[in-house]
Design a protein around this motif. Sequence first.
Motif, mmCIF file in Angstrom:
data_model
loop_
_atom_site.group_PDB
_atom_site.id
_atom_site.type_symbol
_atom_site.label_atom_id
_atom_site.label_comp_id
_atom_site.label_asym_id
_atom_site.label_seq_id
_atom_site.Cartn_x
_atom_site.Cartn_y
_atom_site.Cartn_z
ATOM 1 N N ASP A 1 -3.592 24.952 42.077
ATOM 2 C CA ASP A 1 -3.168 26.139 42.821
ATOM 3 C C ASP A 1 -1.731 26.002 43.318
ATOM 4 O O ASP A 1 -0.994 26.996 43.395
ATOM 5 C CB ASP A 1 -4.101 26.384 43.995
ATOM 6 N N ALA A 2 -1.324 24.778 43.629
ATOM 7 C CA ALA A 2 0.062 24.558 44.060
ATOM 8 C C ALA A 2 1.037 24.858 42.920
ATOM 9 O O ALA A 2 2.131 25.398 43.134
ATOM 10 C CB ALA A 2 0.243 23.128 44.546
ATOM 11 N N VAL A 3 0.629 24.511 41.694
ATOM 12 C CA VAL A 3 1.479 24.795 40.528
ATOM 13 C C VAL A 3 1.530 26.285 40.243
ATOM 14 O O VAL A 3 2.607 26.875 40.104
ATOM 15 C CB VAL A 3 0.962 24.021 39.285
ATOM 16 N N THR A 4 0.379 26.906 40.165
ATOM 17 C CA THR A 4 0.349 28.335 39.805
ATOM 18 C C THR A 4 0.923 29.212 40.901
ATOM 19 O O THR A 4 1.425 30.309 40.627
ATOM 20 C CB THR A 4 -1.090 28.770 39.495
ATOM 21 N N GLY A 5 0.873 28.745 42.124
ATOM 22 C CA GLY A 5 1.356 29.571 43.225
ATOM 23 C C GLY A 5 2.784 29.306 43.639
ATOM 24 O O GLY A 5 3.275 29.944 44.578
ATOM 25 N N SER A 6 3.457 28.394 42.979
ATOM 26 C CA SER A 6 4.813 28.021 43.409
ATOM 27 C C SER A 6 5.850 29.089 43.102
ATOM 28 O O SER A 6 6.899 29.152 43.741
ATOM 29 C CB SER A 6 5.228 26.705 42.742
ATOM 30 N N GLY A 7 5.578 29.890 42.088
ATOM 31 C CA GLY A 7 6.574 30.860 41.650
ATOM 32 C C GLY A 7 7.623 30.274 40.728
ATOM 33 O O GLY A 7 8.511 30.978 40.248
ATOM 34 N N GLY A 8 7.527 28.976 40.477
ATOM 35 C CA GLY A 8 8.464 28.313 39.580
ATOM 36 C C GLY A 8 7.756 27.720 38.391
ATOM 37 O O GLY A 8 6.664 28.158 38.007
ATOM 38 N N THR A 9 8.365 26.690 37.804
ATOM 39 C CA THR A 9 7.807 26.077 36.600
ATOM 40 C C THR A 9 7.739 24.568 36.752
ATOM 41 O O THR A 9 8.746 23.913 37.051
ATOM 42 C CB THR A 9 8.660 26.414 35.364
ATOM 43 N N LEU A 10 6.557 24.026 36.548
ATOM 44 C CA LEU A 10 6.359 22.588 36.443
ATOM 45 C C LEU A 10 6.574 22.184 34.986
ATOM 46 O O LEU A 10 5.957 22.752 34.081
ATOM 47 C CB LEU A 10 4.948 22.209 36.880
ATOM 48 N N VAL A 11 7.425 21.207 34.761
ATOM 49 C CA VAL A 11 7.647 20.687 33.414
ATOM 50 C C VAL A 11 7.023 19.297 33.345
ATOM 51 O O VAL A 11 7.496 18.355 33.983
ATOM 52 C CB VAL A 11 9.151 20.614 33.066
ATOM 53 N N VAL A 12 5.919 19.190 32.625
ATOM 54 C CA VAL A 12 5.199 17.922 32.491
ATOM 55 C C VAL A 12 5.885 17.081 31.413
ATOM 56 O O VAL A 12 6.162 17.579 30.316
ATOM 57 C CB VAL A 12 3.722 18.167 32.123
ATOM 58 N N ARG A 13 6.137 15.805 31.748
ATOM 59 C CA ARG A 13 6.825 14.944 30.774
ATOM 60 C C ARG A 13 5.952 13.759 30.384
ATOM 61 O O ARG A 13 5.769 12.839 31.175
ATOM 62 C CB ARG A 13 8.152 14.436 31.337
ATOM 63 N N PRO A 14 5.389 13.783 29.156
ATOM 64 C CA PRO A 14 4.797 12.564 28.602
ATOM 65 C C PRO A 14 5.924 11.593 28.257
ATOM 66 O O PRO A 14 7.039 12.015 27.940
ATOM 67 C CB PRO A 14 4.087 13.048 27.342
ATOM 68 N N ASP A 15 5.668 10.299 28.284
ATOM 69 C CA ASP A 15 6.750 9.349 28.039
ATOM 70 C C ASP A 15 6.289 8.122 27.262
ATOM 71 O O ASP A 15 6.909 7.070 27.340
ATOM 72 C CB ASP A 15 7.373 8.923 29.378
ATOM 73 N N SER A 16 5.191 8.270 26.521
ATOM 74 C CA SER A 16 4.712 7.133 25.734
ATOM 75 C C SER A 16 3.778 7.641 24.644
ATOM 76 O O SER A 16 3.347 8.796 24.672
ATOM 77 C CB SER A 16 3.980 6.126 26.636
ATOM 78 N N GLY A 17 3.491 6.765 23.700
ATOM 79 C CA GLY A 17 2.587 7.125 22.623
ATOM 80 C C GLY A 17 3.298 7.779 21.453
ATOM 81 O O GLY A 17 4.523 7.917 21.441
ATOM 82 N N ASP A 18 2.525 8.186 20.465
ATOM 83 C CA ASP A 18 3.077 8.854 19.290
ATOM 84 C C ASP A 18 3.489 10.272 19.670
ATOM 85 O O ASP A 18 2.636 11.085 20.044
ATOM 86 C CB ASP A 18 2.028 8.915 18.183
ATOM 87 N N PRO A 19 4.778 10.603 19.594
ATOM 88 C CA PRO A 19 5.234 11.910 20.066
ATOM 89 C C PRO A 19 4.547 13.088 19.386
ATOM 90 O O PRO A 19 4.264 14.104 20.028
ATOM 91 C CB PRO A 19 6.733 11.893 19.762
ATOM 92 N N VAL A 20 4.280 12.984 18.099
ATOM 93 C CA VAL A 20 3.709 14.111 17.364
ATOM 94 C C VAL A 20 2.334 14.465 17.898
ATOM 95 O O VAL A 20 2.028 15.623 18.183
ATOM 96 C CB VAL A 20 3.654 13.804 15.852
ATOM 97 N N SER A 21 1.475 13.468 18.044
ATOM 98 C CA SER A 21 0.118 13.748 18.516
ATOM 99 C C SER A 21 0.071 13.976 20.021
ATOM 100 O O SER A 21 -0.681 14.825 20.514
ATOM 101 C CB SER A 21 -0.817 12.601 18.131
ATOM 102 N N VAL A 22 0.873 13.238 20.773
ATOM 103 C CA VAL A 22 0.833 13.344 22.229
ATOM 104 C C VAL A 22 1.281 14.723 22.698
ATOM 105 O O VAL A 22 0.669 15.318 23.594
ATOM 106 C CB VAL A 22 1.688 12.238 22.880
ATOM 107 N N VAL A 23 2.332 15.275 22.093
ATOM 108 C CA VAL A 23 2.821 16.589 22.526
ATOM 109 C C VAL A 23 1.750 17.654 22.341
ATOM 110 O O VAL A 23 1.448 18.438 23.254
ATOM 111 C CB VAL A 23 4.114 16.972 21.770
ATOM 112 N N SER A 24 1.167 17.712 21.162
ATOM 113 C CA SER A 24 0.167 18.757 20.905
ATOM 114 C C SER A 24 -1.068 18.576 21.783
ATOM 115 O O SER A 24 -1.626 19.550 22.299
ATOM 116 C CB SER A 24 -0.224 18.761 19.425
#
Length: 466
Positions: A283-306
Amino acid sequence: MTDLSPANIILNADSYKASHFRQYPPETTQVSSYIEARGGEYTQTVFFGLQMFLQQYLSKPITAADIADAKAIIEAHGLPFNEAGWQHILDKHNGYLPLEIQALPEGSVVPTQTALVQVINTDPACAWLTSYIETALLRAVWYPTTVATLSWHCRQTIQHALMKTADTCDGLDFKLHDFGARGASSEESAAIGGAAHLVNFMGTDTISGLLAARRHYGAEMAGFSIPAAEHSTITAWGRDNEAAAYRNMLDAFAGPGKLVAVVSDSYDLWHAIDHIWGQELHDAVTGSGGTLVVRPDSGDPVSVVSETLERLMKVFGYHTNSKGFRVLPDCVRVIQGDGISRLSISAILAEMEQRGLSADNIAFGMGGELLQKVNRDTLNFAMKTSAVNIAGQWQDVYKDPVTDSGKRSKKGRLAVIRSQAGELQTIRETDLGNQQNLLTPVFRNGEVLQTVSFDEIRQRARQEIS
């Protein structure tokens, strides 16, 4: 021991250049050379960076102290020093190098094997000088041009993905962020390469690149960034307080119209998405009025992103755009900054397309692959002499190794034209006729003859992207 000036252009050369003044044929009065990308990984190059070098190095005269320092170093190094030649430049030209440099407009997107720069001495007593400057001049061209070219091709890849899977290409300028400052070989490399990336995008964490674009191209602010967490600012809270670390990021930086990036894989990315972001802080994310950018930083990029996108859609929902691809709500996006290269960007976007995920969901951060994992051979850059004037007669100069036809060089004084079909072609200057030569003088005898703004460079580079 004398402290040497880091800007002494006499010492900004390969050692063997010092002996070349004795090697040209007698009565040689002019040497004409050119720079080109002979090929390599790309068929098109984005020319950029010469203006920085002209302003930083060639617009400053050599001094008597520079000559004395160079003489001491080069002779102790075991080579002859052309003291008379450099003293002539100091006495007759007030220390400014008697050279004329022609170049294509910066930002030009040109086929490989096109002459980008042509240089010739303007004083017949300094025929040796044209080639002497090769080390510094070639480096000043190949590195920023290669980074700008790599970045430009990434922009094309991302734009094409957006055109296929998104309703608009809005946000394209921020789809590839420069993470490369810490992986560059020096602060100057970060500045030059960082500015080169900004020709194509407006996202960067390389402050040095901003300063270079500002100092040399008049760009008041060429790029932007957002508040972002690193692992230390998350793990400092301890594993049991991971949610509190995330909440602190939202409390400190979230709000209407704002973006905040939070690295979320310090421990368990899937737990962070499914439970912390998706439940406790939903609710804090959806109600902020802004954008949360989630950053993965490990693993195989192709599979992890999807997988990251799929899990975020499960907890935050999605809509299907007009092209049939799924898009996260505006309150959440993803940036992948680990393992990013031109090839991995293509692979990630292809996997996303196959899964029905719009490219609108993702941005990329590129570090060492952008600013450091390039070299002169990425585009097979070279500076070669193509003509000499001996006793008043111009003669062709070229190399044509039987063992490597790819190193065959051009002959004669050169010009670059646009053909009736719209293609750029390098021809002999003697064949120019009434056609416009796109190689125009940008430097002569210490004076920068024309400058170009960063906005002009960007417009020139981007008009080539369909």
